[in-house]
Scaffold this motif. Structure first.
Motif, PDB file in Angstrom:
ATOM      1  N   ILE A 178      20.647  -5.398   0.966  1.00  0.00           N
ATOM      2  CA  ILE A 178      20.904  -4.723   2.553  1.00  0.00           C
ATOM      3  C   ILE A 178      20.051  -3.444   2.510  1.00  0.00           C
ATOM      4  CG2 ILE A 178      21.649  -4.405   5.057  1.00  0.00           C
ATOM      5  CD1 ILE A 178      23.531  -6.289   4.928  1.00  0.00           C
ATOM      6  N   GLU A 179      18.721  -2.837   2.328  1.00  0.00           N
ATOM      7  CA  GLU A 179      18.010  -1.669   2.367  1.00  0.00           C
ATOM      8  C   GLU A 179      18.269  -0.415   3.097  1.00  0.00           C
ATOM      9  OE1 GLU A 179      16.552  -0.920  -0.170  1.00  0.00           O
ATOM     10  OE2 GLU A 179      16.514  -3.755  -0.556  1.00  0.00           O
ATOM     11  N   ASN A 180      18.876  -0.970   4.751  1.00  0.00           N
ATOM     12  CA  ASN A 180      19.332   0.292   5.546  1.00  0.00           C
ATOM     13  C   ASN A 180      20.555   0.370   5.563  1.00  0.00           C
ATOM     14  OD1 ASN A 180      21.270   1.125   8.337  1.00  0.00           O
ATOM     15  ND2 ASN A 180      19.045   1.387   8.028  1.00  0.00           N
ATOM     16  N   ALA A 181      21.562   1.897   4.863  1.00  0.00           N
ATOM     17  CA  ALA A 181      22.484   1.952   4.262  1.00  0.00           C
ATOM     18  C   ALA A 181      23.568   2.054   5.267  1.00  0.00           C
ATOM     19  CB  ALA A 181      22.052   3.837   4.096  1.00  0.00           C
ATOM     20  N   THR A 182      23.097   2.143   6.669  1.00  0.00           N
ATOM     21  CA  THR A 182      24.186   2.074   7.962  1.00  0.00           C
ATOM     22  C   THR A 182      24.346   0.572   7.503  1.00  0.00           C
ATOM     23  OG1 THR A 182      23.286   3.814   9.540  1.00  0.00           O
ATOM     24  CG2 THR A 182      24.584   2.610  10.279  1.00  0.00           C
ATOM     25  N   SER A 183      23.554  -0.287   8.234  1.00  0.00           N
ATOM     26  CA  SER A 183      23.806  -1.609   8.325  1.00  0.00           C
ATOM     27  C   SER A 183      24.137  -2.234   7.162  1.00  0.00           C
ATOM     28  CB  SER A 183      22.550  -2.479   8.350  1.00  0.00           C
ATOM     29  OG  SER A 183      21.485  -1.826   9.906  1.00  0.00           O
ATOM     30  N   ARG A 184      24.067  -1.499   5.934  1.00  0.00           N
ATOM     31  CA  ARG A 184      24.827  -1.833   4.472  1.00  0.00           C
ATOM     32  C   ARG A 184      26.404  -1.136   4.897  1.00  0.00           C
ATOM     33  NH1 ARG A 184      21.883  -0.217   0.905  1.00  0.00           N
ATOM     34  NH2 ARG A 184      22.546   1.352   0.443  1.00  0.00           N
TER      35      ARG A 184
END
Length: 218
Positions: free
Chosen positions: A11-17
């Motif tokens: 997952i590229e998005n840090a928050t979503s990850r």
């Protein structure tokens, strides 16, 4: 609403990850716990986050589970290294236990007022706080016992009052005044009976023959 299939890639998005990591981590630890309870299995899970933070779960002691894993991973054979590591672990645990015992014994002596000459002001203040907390607990327990005793005595008092009332009703006396009046009536009746008996008894003294007594009476 049907959830879409998540593609297995980073997952590229840090928050979503981070959110996904937290959810999946909690789910994994929950499943490990359920497996250990439902199946009585020895389960251990070790997770390191991207930032190197450790998360773990073990149904028993983690170190024992790891040692058991190493034992079976090597084909079930033990060697001198494993025995030496086990002995070293036992020595460390023994040393830690000895330190805990020494600390507890030292704390007990200080609470009793011994060995205070080497204590700092902060240590003395901490000891004083501990004693005050203990004293509050003791006083609270004492007050509770006294309240329980008072409640018990009041209940006993009510039972005695009810028993006294029942006995009074059986004796025909509704109150102490009636009972006292009955006692006075009995005393008066006895006094009058005694006076009546005394008036009917002849008290005249006569000396002589019976004929002389009769003629005198005529």
């Amino acid at each position: 609403m049907v959830r879409g299939k998540i593609q297995m890639k980073k997952i590229e998005n840090a928050t979503s990850r981070q959110v996904t990591f937290s959810k999946r981590r909690n789910g994994l630890l929950k499943k490990a716990f359920e497996l250990s309870v439902l199946c009585e299995a020895e389960v251990a899970v070790i997770i390191f986050s991207q930032k190197g933070r450790l998360h773990e779960f073990s149904s028993s002691e983690m170190q024992k589970t790891i040692e058991r894993y190493y034992k079976y991973a090597k084909g079930g054979h033990t060697n001198n290294t494993d025995v030496e590591q086990y002995m070293q672990r036992l020595k460390r645990e023994s040393a830690n236990m000895a330190k805990k015992i020494e600390y507890l014994d030292d704390s007990r002596r200080k609470l009793l007022g011994h060995g205070l000459s080497i204590c700092t002001r902060e240590e003395l203040q901490e000891i004083e706080s501990q004693l005050e907390r203990s004293l509050r607990s003791i006083r609270a327990r004492k007050a509770q016992l006294l309240m329980d005793q008072i409640v018990h005595l009041k209940a006993k008092e009510r039972l005695l009052i009810e028993e006294k009332k029942s006995l009074s009703e059986k004796c025909g006396a509704k109150n102490p005044r009636q009972l006292l009046a009955q006692e006075k009536d009995v005393v008066t009746f006895c006094s009058r009976s005694c006076q009546s008996s005394e008036t009917n008894v002849e008290t005249e003294l006569f000396i002589g023959l019976p004929e002389m007594r009769c003629s005198k009476a005529v």
